[in-house]
Design a protein around this motif. Structure first.
Motif: not given
Length: 461
Positions: A29-48
């Motif tokens: 949930g935290l990875i989703t909340a932070f790193f998906i494109p609409t998250g708090w800290l969007p990160n394409k690599e970590l979002g994978t």
């Protein structure tokens, strides 16, 4: 065993598969909340990491845990392999399949091991042991890939489509008519882990947030009830409600407000109204969480907020509190002529609550080295109750340990168990020879002090 007890037991089993893995759900949930494109800290690599975790890690953990509950390590391995077929063969997260196939794989390998017991020649035990689980795993994986996975996928899609109709028609709040009363009679695990968690996981994979994680976990309706008792209650209910409010709203232990509803059944209408109000607002503004909030406290809700979701989620929380508080306050003020009725609700029928009519002989303190406080899932209310009882025992200088377990998992040798009165039948079935004391209020129930007096006297009646 009546239908309510069966559903409670089923819900407890589902919770037993999910709750030990909540840490993994929170990480996802935290990875989703932070790193998906609409998250708090969007990160394409970590979002994978989001999709592999939801597709593979979480269902496999659940399947392994379910299998291990049935048949230890071998059951866990068989269950995880069995579930893998459904997981790989579907395009949606296979949580429901994992909850089915994990225990199923364990049951199958357990029966095979029992059949082969005493029939394997010395020296071949390890070989046979490994190959039986391997062959069974292959068969079940194929079976789940071809049959179970497609069935679960179709059923899930139908359920999601049906609920989406409710959402589009603005009728989702009506689910509170079922959810809120079910929570109060300890069916919250069955409906949350069995229905809304799988739906919510799929919803997040598609939209990045979900309303389904909030419907059962929200502390708002219970908080409104406790706030009303804090202001308009009488006797013990008024005194204990503020503490219960903090524990429920901040700590996420919802069970503490259940007695306040049960002792005045018209309060069911208040929690339903609060549930309807919060769901209406959430549905209207498009609110949701990015991860599963466990325990269901306001802290967990804040941690799992998606980017830009604070106001939307908090509006629903506020609506839920105001909704249940307003109706509960009306009922309490209307019943003010019933002198001390709420106080009686927390303390009457002590003999029945203690289970005295069901016990034939005394249990001497010298025979008791451990007391177990049991609840549905083994955490939350039982941990709190065990802490209260542990402190009371420490104050009087008794050398007795207090532990907490799920009611269906209490070790067989335990001689004294404390649980909520709604769980008495399940506790009695699991431990037919144990002394069982039941409480109605987790915070200030007179059973605690009565039990301490008996323990000091050296004899539990």
């Amino acid at each position: 065993m009546d239908i309510k007890v069966k559903i409670q037991k089923f819900g407890g089993f589902l919770a037993g598969m999910v709750i030990p893995n909540i840490g993994a759900f929170i990480a996802w949930g935290l990875i989703t909340a932070f790193f998906i494109p609409t998250g708090w800290l969007p990160n394409k690599e970590l979002g994978t990491m989001v999709q592999p975790m939801i597709r593979f890690l979480l269902p496999i953990l659940i399947a392994f845990t379910g299998g291990k509950m049935v048949y230890d390590q071998r059951g866990g391995v068989a269950g995880a392999v069995a579930a893998m077929g459904a997981i790989v063969g579907a395009d949606i997260p296979m949580f429901m399949a994992a909850m089915i196939l994990g225990p199923l794989g364990a049951v199958c390998i357990k029966k095979i091991d029992k059949f082969l017991e005493g029939k394997v020649k010395s020296g071949f035990e390890m070989l046979i042991s490994n190959f039986t689980i391997g062959i069974l795993g292959m068969i079940l994986a194929i079976f789940s890939f071809k049959i179970i996975g497609p069935i679960i996928s179709s059923a899930t899609n139908v359920a999601v489509a049906g609920i989406n109709v409710f959402i589009k028609a603005k009728l989702l709040p009506l689910l509170a008519v079922i959810i809120e009363p079910a929570k109060v009679i300890f069916l919250n695990n069955a409906i949350d882990q069995g229905i809304f968690v799988p739906l919510g996981v799929q919803d997040i994979s598609q939209h990045g947030q979900t309303i389904f994680f909030m419907l059962v976990s929200s502390p708002a309706p219970g908080a409104g009830i406790l706030l009303a008792y804090s202001i308009f209650g009488k006797g013990n209910s008024k005194k204990s409600a503020p503490s219960a409010l903090l524990i429920e709203f901040i700590g996420g232990i919802h069970e503490v407000y259940f007695p306040y509803v049960l002792m005045k059944p018209i309060m069911f209408l208040a929690v339903i109204f609060g549930g309807v109000a919060q769901a209406f607002v959430w549905n209207l503004v498009g609110a949701g969480l990015a991860g599963y909030p466990h325990p269901g406290s306001i802290v967990s809700f804040l941690i799992m907020l998606p980017k830009g979701g604070f106001i939307k989620v908090m509006l629903g929380i506020l609506a839920g509190i105001v909704g249940s508080f307003s109706l509960a306050s009306f009922f309490l003020k209307a019943g003010n002529s019933e002198e001390d009725s709420e106080e009686m609700g927390l303390s009457d029928e002590i003999g029945s609550m203690l289970g005295l009519e069901k016990e034939d002989s005394a249990l001497f303190t010298k025979d008791i080295d451990t007391i177990v406080f049991a609840c549905d899932a083994g955490i939350g209310s039982s941990a709190m109750g065990a802490g209260i009882l542990r402190n009371k025992i420490k104050e009087v200088g008794l050398d007795i340990k207090v532990e907490n377990y799920a009611v269906d998992k209490v070790p067989k040798g335990i001689k004294l168990v404390v649980c909520h009165k709604n769980l008495y039948d399940r506790a009695r079935k699991n431990l037919p020879k144990a002394k069982i004391r039941t409480v109605e209020s987790f915070l200030n129930d007179p059973v605690y002090d009565i039990l301490i007096k008996e323990l000091k006297k050296g004899e539990v009646e």
